[in-house]
Design a protein around this motif. Structure first.
Motif, PDB file in Angstrom:
ATOM      1  N   PRO A 134      33.832 -80.293  -8.951  1.00  0.00           N
ATOM      2  CA  PRO A 134      33.508 -79.468  -7.790  1.00  0.00           C
ATOM      3  C   PRO A 134      34.538 -78.641  -7.148  1.00  0.00           C
ATOM      4  CG  PRO A 134      32.424 -81.537  -8.014  1.00  0.00           C
ATOM      5  CD  PRO A 134      33.236 -81.511  -9.001  1.00  0.00           C
ATOM      6  N   ALA A 135      35.751 -79.531  -6.916  1.00  0.00           N
ATOM      7  CA  ALA A 135      36.706 -79.002  -5.812  1.00  0.00           C
ATOM      8  C   ALA A 135      37.344 -78.041  -6.722  1.00  0.00           C
ATOM      9  CB  ALA A 135      37.755 -80.005  -5.701  1.00  0.00           C
ATOM     10  N   TYR A 136      37.535 -77.950  -8.105  1.00  0.00           N
ATOM     11  CA  TYR A 136      38.147 -77.149  -8.786  1.00  0.00           C
ATOM     12  C   TYR A 136      37.316 -75.653  -8.951  1.00  0.00           C
ATOM     13  CZ  TYR A 136      40.900 -75.104 -12.817  1.00  0.00           C
ATOM     14  OH  TYR A 136      41.749 -74.060 -13.356  1.00  0.00           O
ATOM     15  N   LEU A 137      36.010 -76.004  -9.152  1.00  0.00           N
ATOM     16  CA  LEU A 137      35.091 -74.688  -9.011  1.00  0.00           C
ATOM     17  C   LEU A 137      35.074 -74.162  -7.608  1.00  0.00           C
ATOM     18  CD1 LEU A 137      31.998 -76.231 -11.032  1.00  0.00           C
ATOM     19  CD2 LEU A 137      33.838 -74.674 -11.822  1.00  0.00           C
ATOM     20  N   THR A 138      35.207 -74.749  -6.557  1.00  0.00           N
ATOM     21  CA  THR A 138      35.298 -74.224  -5.217  1.00  0.00           C
ATOM     22  C   THR A 138      36.351 -73.318  -5.033  1.00  0.00           C
ATOM     23  OG1 THR A 138      34.011 -76.031  -4.158  1.00  0.00           O
ATOM     24  CG2 THR A 138      35.343 -74.488  -2.759  1.00  0.00           C
ATOM     25  N   MET A 139      37.490 -73.779  -5.725  1.00  0.00           N
ATOM     26  CA  MET A 139      38.755 -73.054  -5.711  1.00  0.00           C
ATOM     27  C   MET A 139      38.863 -71.729  -6.546  1.00  0.00           C
ATOM     28  SD  MET A 139      42.618 -73.788  -7.341  1.00  0.00           S
ATOM     29  CE  MET A 139      41.991 -73.826  -9.030  1.00  0.00           C
ATOM     30  N   LEU A 140      38.093 -72.097  -7.625  1.00  0.00           N
ATOM     31  CA  LEU A 140      37.891 -70.462  -8.440  1.00  0.00           C
ATOM     32  C   LEU A 140      36.918 -69.542  -7.782  1.00  0.00           C
ATOM     33  CD1 LEU A 140      37.263 -72.100 -12.131  1.00  0.00           C
ATOM     34  CD2 LEU A 140      39.268 -71.080 -11.283  1.00  0.00           C
ATOM     35  N   GLN A 141      35.834 -69.886  -6.986  1.00  0.00           N
ATOM     36  CA  GLN A 141      35.096 -69.276  -6.544  1.00  0.00           C
ATOM     37  C   GLN A 141      35.800 -68.401  -5.183  1.00  0.00           C
ATOM     38  OE1 GLN A 141      31.073 -68.696  -6.785  1.00  0.00           O
ATOM     39  NE2 GLN A 141      32.182 -66.980  -5.987  1.00  0.00           N
ATOM     40  N   ASP A 142      36.576 -69.136  -4.528  1.00  0.00           N
ATOM     41  CA  ASP A 142      37.381 -68.511  -3.425  1.00  0.00           C
ATOM     42  C   ASP A 142      38.278 -67.277  -4.009  1.00  0.00           C
ATOM     43  OD1 ASP A 142      36.348 -70.090  -1.778  1.00  0.00           O
ATOM     44  OD2 ASP A 142      38.073 -71.450  -1.627  1.00  0.00           O
ATOM     45  N   MET A 143      38.766 -67.735  -5.490  1.00  0.00           N
ATOM     46  CA  MET A 143      39.654 -66.672  -6.046  1.00  0.00           C
ATOM     47  C   MET A 143      38.794 -65.539  -6.440  1.00  0.00           C
ATOM     48  SD  MET A 143      40.436 -65.396  -9.262  1.00  0.00           S
ATOM     49  CE  MET A 143      39.891 -66.432 -10.507  1.00  0.00           C
ATOM     50  N   VAL A 144      37.460 -65.683  -6.973  1.00  0.00           N
ATOM     51  CA  VAL A 144      36.613 -64.695  -7.341  1.00  0.00           C
ATOM     52  C   VAL A 144      36.273 -63.986  -6.235  1.00  0.00           C
ATOM     53  CG1 VAL A 144      34.222 -64.453  -8.282  1.00  0.00           C
ATOM     54  CG2 VAL A 144      35.830 -66.036  -9.681  1.00  0.00           C
ATOM     55  N   ASP A 145      35.974 -64.616  -5.263  1.00  0.00           N
ATOM     56  CA  ASP A 145      35.606 -63.802  -4.044  1.00  0.00           C
ATOM     57  C   ASP A 145      36.628 -62.659  -3.419  1.00  0.00           C
ATOM     58  OD1 ASP A 145      33.246 -65.034  -3.807  1.00  0.00           O
ATOM     59  OD2 ASP A 145      33.785 -66.433  -2.102  1.00  0.00           O
ATOM     60  N   ILE A 146      37.867 -63.288  -3.570  1.00  0.00           N
ATOM     61  CA  ILE A 146      38.893 -62.259  -3.042  1.00  0.00           C
ATOM     62  C   ILE A 146      39.043 -61.189  -4.197  1.00  0.00           C
ATOM     63  CG2 ILE A 146      41.454 -62.096  -3.096  1.00  0.00           C
ATOM     64  CD1 ILE A 146      41.653 -65.025  -2.088  1.00  0.00           C
ATOM     65  N   GLY A 147      38.943 -61.436  -5.323  1.00  0.00           N
ATOM     66  CA  GLY A 147      38.941 -60.468  -6.566  1.00  0.00           C
ATOM     67  C   GLY A 147      37.690 -59.440  -6.342  1.00  0.00           C
ATOM     68  N   SER A 148      36.623 -60.232  -6.060  1.00  0.00           N
ATOM     69  CA  SER A 148      35.223 -59.309  -5.892  1.00  0.00           C
ATOM     70  C   SER A 148      35.407 -58.432  -4.799  1.00  0.00           C
ATOM     71  CB  SER A 148      34.147 -60.433  -5.628  1.00  0.00           C
ATOM     72  OG  SER A 148      33.167 -59.503  -5.318  1.00  0.00           O
ATOM     73  N   ILE A 149      36.122 -58.750  -3.543  1.00  0.00           N
ATOM     74  CA  ILE A 149      36.165 -57.721  -2.586  1.00  0.00           C
ATOM     75  C   ILE A 149      37.149 -56.574  -2.875  1.00  0.00           C
ATOM     76  CG2 ILE A 149      37.298 -57.423  -0.220  1.00  0.00           C
ATOM     77  CD1 ILE A 149      36.288 -60.459   0.283  1.00  0.00           C
ATOM     78  N   SER A 150      38.169 -56.968  -3.527  1.00  0.00           N
ATOM     79  CA  SER A 150      39.125 -56.092  -4.116  1.00  0.00           C
ATOM     80  C   SER A 150      38.535 -54.862  -5.197  1.00  0.00           C
ATOM     81  CB  SER A 150      40.446 -56.623  -4.869  1.00  0.00           C
ATOM     82  OG  SER A 150      41.112 -57.519  -3.979  1.00  0.00           O
ATOM     83  N   LEU A 151      37.919 -55.483  -6.143  1.00  0.00           N
ATOM     84  CA  LEU A 151      36.934 -54.705  -7.077  1.00  0.00           C
ATOM     85  C   LEU A 151      36.124 -53.706  -6.552  1.00  0.00           C
ATOM     86  CD1 LEU A 151      36.286 -53.947  -9.924  1.00  0.00           C
ATOM     87  CD2 LEU A 151      34.870 -55.807 -10.274  1.00  0.00           C
ATOM     88  N   ARG A 152      35.383 -54.316  -5.400  1.00  0.00           N
ATOM     89  CA  ARG A 152      34.355 -53.314  -4.857  1.00  0.00           C
ATOM     90  C   ARG A 152      34.973 -52.161  -4.089  1.00  0.00           C
ATOM     91  NH1 ARG A 152      28.861 -53.324  -3.691  1.00  0.00           N
ATOM     92  NH2 ARG A 152      28.327 -51.295  -2.699  1.00  0.00           N
ATOM     93  N   ASN A 153      36.187 -52.418  -3.255  1.00  0.00           N
ATOM     94  CA  ASN A 153      36.933 -51.658  -2.824  1.00  0.00           C
ATOM     95  C   ASN A 153      37.443 -50.588  -3.642  1.00  0.00           C
ATOM     96  OD1 ASN A 153      36.712 -52.692  -0.207  1.00  0.00           O
ATOM     97  ND2 ASN A 153      38.197 -53.966  -0.263  1.00  0.00           N
ATOM     98  N   SER A 154      37.903 -51.171  -4.737  1.00  0.00           N
ATOM     99  CA  SER A 154      38.596 -50.155  -6.007  1.00  0.00           C
ATOM    100  C   SER A 154      37.454 -49.417  -6.491  1.00  0.00           C
ATOM    101  CB  SER A 154      39.229 -50.989  -6.914  1.00  0.00           C
ATOM    102  OG  SER A 154      38.315 -51.648  -7.834  1.00  0.00           O
ATOM    103  N   LEU A 155      36.242 -49.738  -6.543  1.00  0.00           N
ATOM    104  CA  LEU A 155      35.241 -49.052  -6.951  1.00  0.00           C
ATOM    105  C   LEU A 155      34.646 -47.988  -5.973  1.00  0.00           C
ATOM    106  CD1 LEU A 155      32.883 -51.698  -8.599  1.00  0.00           C
ATOM    107  CD2 LEU A 155      34.031 -49.896  -9.778  1.00  0.00           C
ATOM    108  N   GLU A 156      34.633 -48.202  -4.842  1.00  0.00           N
ATOM    109  CA  GLU A 156      34.520 -47.240  -3.787  1.00  0.00           C
ATOM    110  C   GLU A 156      35.493 -46.202  -3.709  1.00  0.00           C
ATOM    111  OE1 GLU A 156      31.858 -46.810  -1.644  1.00  0.00           O
ATOM    112  OE2 GLU A 156      30.906 -48.308  -3.064  1.00  0.00           O
ATOM    113  N   PHE A 157      36.839 -46.908  -3.732  1.00  0.00           N
ATOM    114  CA  PHE A 157      37.729 -45.822  -3.926  1.00  0.00           C
ATOM    115  C   PHE A 157      37.814 -44.735  -4.792  1.00  0.00           C
ATOM    116  CE2 PHE A 157      42.360 -44.648  -5.503  1.00  0.00           C
ATOM    117  CZ  PHE A 157      42.715 -44.275  -4.214  1.00  0.00           C
ATOM    118  N   GLN A 158      37.448 -45.429  -6.093  1.00  0.00           N
ATOM    119  CA  GLN A 158      37.357 -44.355  -7.397  1.00  0.00           C
ATOM    120  C   GLN A 158      36.112 -43.562  -6.973  1.00  0.00           C
ATOM    121  OE1 GLN A 158      35.530 -45.830 -11.115  1.00  0.00           O
ATOM    122  NE2 GLN A 158      37.340 -45.167 -12.049  1.00  0.00           N
ATOM    123  N   LYS A 159      35.111 -43.739  -6.511  1.00  0.00           N
ATOM    124  CA  LYS A 159      33.931 -42.852  -6.066  1.00  0.00           C
ATOM    125  C   LYS A 159      34.365 -41.922  -5.159  1.00  0.00           C
ATOM    126  CE  LYS A 159      29.082 -43.152  -4.168  1.00  0.00           C
ATOM    127  NZ  LYS A 159      27.904 -44.088  -3.684  1.00  0.00           N
TER     128      LYS A 159
END
Length: 510
Positions: free
Chosen positions: A139-164
């Motif tokens: 569980p602790a490891y999965l929480t760490m991974l989710q935090d990492m995914v959340d950071i990447g998720s925000i960056s990805l959404r921003n990059s998609l908006e930037f491309q648009k």
């Protein structure tokens, strides 16, 4: 395995969405020590796989799943939370692996959030080991991974908006450039009015259009007009000159390519057809397209789908193709240089554009239009044409058509000192067709020059730039403004010839 500061930097600083998708997925696979995974986004009311890694990844990328179908990706997107599922889970979209020798044993899927609210996609990593115990589900490891995914998720959404926004900016720039350059169809002749009526009629359909006409008659301008009057007007209008680049480069420009398709293809790249999805693609000088590439274009027209260079998966697209040629395609078909089936696919709605010599009553209007436009660019009052000069220009046949007239007006703007252009300001090849003009910058008044005035072909009376200008113009006129043929005749690369044209102030538009 833990996440380093450099991993977080790599996710937060990347602006290219395709590269960022790859980084997010690759990092997750590395952290979970597995080889298969995929990243999905919500697109057009479907869940589409935009990145995949591992065995058979080429079979997964590009796949779309309907929200009405059961899938782990769909469940995660709808519920907005991570899940772990075995292959036998009722949510598993198992049909995607029907022909896979190695199938999923355990699936870990994370939602892609934007600022903790909207869920716009999902990323999953898959354990294919025999025991299905490769994933670290602490569980602790999965929480760490989710935090990492959340950071990447925000960056990805921003990059998609930037491309648009970048695409929208490019479209706006094109529109503003068109307004600034005042690119409008000018003319009141019967032939132009007939062509404009067809533009209006063709704009109401989605069928392919084939524009015929000599170089310089404004084919691209008419293509843009058809697009502007169609239901696709708010979508992209993208152009490609089929004679400007070699066959292999033209294919990658049109269809895109996948990573590893050739040396230097380090990432996937979308082509012109995919970028124009929903809009119009204008293929100029279609008669110069290689016969092998013609077969692939035919499939685009027949099946509305593309396959990137080096790829195995096809993708559906919705584009309208407008093509143009200055060749006799019927003759090209008879000679075997152009596919007959492609010709009939392209020639659904033909539009013949008149040469300028066939619409001489428009020369006055066009000249005035270009004089006003060039004056606006130079922040000056427009020059005027004397009646004598206008009469001479009206009698000239203009082998380079509207483009030649446009370039001539630019010369007037730059070289005529007064506010009125007279007959003496006109080049000799217009006053006396067939001669080459010694466009002097200084008047030679020496006794020798008076005794032996230079002939129209005396190169010693011209500057180097004037000689080069005359040579380039003669080549272009001879080959009806086909730059590739003119470059071959000059025995230089097309890019070099094009560069010299730009430096001399000679441009090709339509």
């Amino acid at each position: 395995m833990t996440i380093s500061i450099n991993d977080y930097k790599a996710l937060s600083q990347e602006l290219d969405p395709e590269k960022l998708q790859t980084k997010i997925l690759a990092l997750l696979l590395k952290l979970q020590n597995v080889e298969r995974g995929s990243l999905w986004l919500k697109r057009d009311n479907m869940y589409e796989c935009v990145e995949a890694m591992g065995n058979k990844s080429e079979k997964i990328k590009g796949v779309q799943i309907s929200p009405q179908e059961q899938s782990i990706v769909g469940w995660v997107i709808k519920n907005g939370k991570m899940t772990v599922a075995e292959a036998g889970d009722s949510r598993h979209f198992s049909s995607i692996e029907r022909n896979f020798k190695i199938k999923s044993k355990l699936i870990l899927c994370f939602p892609l959030h934007f600022k903790g609210q909207e869920v716009y996609g999902a990323v999953q990593v898959i354990d294919t080991s025999t025991s299905g115990e490769q994933l670290n589900l602490d569980p602790a490891y999965l929480t760490m991974l989710q935090d990492m995914v959340d950071i990447g998720s925000i960056s990805l959404r921003n990059s998609l908006e930037f491309q648009k926004q970048r695409i929208e900016y490019a479209e706006l720039s094109r529109t503003l450039s068109s307004i600034r350059d005042n690119k409008s169809i000018v003319g009141k002749s019967q032939s132009v009015n007939k062509a404009l009526k067809l533009v209006e009629n063709y704009g109401a359909t989605n069928y392919p259009v084939l524009l015929y006409g000599e170089s310089g008659t404004g084919k691209e301008l008419f293509a843009e007009a058809i697009h502007a009057q169609s239901s696709r007007a708010q979508k992209p209008f993208l152009t490609q000159n089929c004679s400007a680049i070699p066959e292999n480069l033209l294919e990658s420009e049109l269809f895109g390519y996948v990573k590893g398709a050739f040396t230097g293809a380090t990432t996937n790249k979308s082509g012109l057809f995919e970028a124009a999805d929903g809009g119009t693609v204008f293929l100029d000088e279609i008669g110069d397209m290689d016969i092998n590439l013609q077969a692939k274009l035919l499939r685009v027209l027949q099946e509305n789908e593309i396959k990137p260079l080096g790829g195995t998966q096809t993708k559906k697209i919705d584009i309208r193709i407008i093509s143009a040629t200055n060749r006799n395609l019927e003759e090209e078909v008879r000679s075997g240089r152009f596919r007959e089936d492609l010709y009939y696919r392209l020639n659904v709605l033909p539009l013949k554009l008149p040469a300028l010599r066939e619409r001489k009553e428009d020369i006055n209007l066009l000249t005035e239009h270009f004089l006003n436009r060039e004056a606006a660019h130079s922040h000056m009052l427009p020059k005027k044409m004397s009646a004598e000069a206008m009469k001479v220009m009206g009698a000239y046949n203009w082998p380079g058509n509207i483009r030649e007239l446009e370039n001539m007006v630019k010369q007037f703007q730059a070289m005529v000192p007064g506010d009125t252009i007279t007959g003496s300001d006109l080049p000799l090849h217009i006053i006396h067709p067939g001669t080459t003009p010694p466009q002097k910058t200084q008047q030679n008044t020496s006794p020798a020059s008076q005794e032996h005035p230079p002939s129209a072909h005396d190169l010693t009376s011209m500057t180097w730039k004037e000689v080069e200008y005359s040579y380039v113009m003669k080549l272009l006129e001879r080959y009806r403004w086909n730059i590739s043929r003119a470059a071959r005749a000059a025995d230089i690369n097309r890019s070099t010839f094009d560069s010299r044209m730009k430096k001399l102030g000679i441009n090709k538009q339509g």
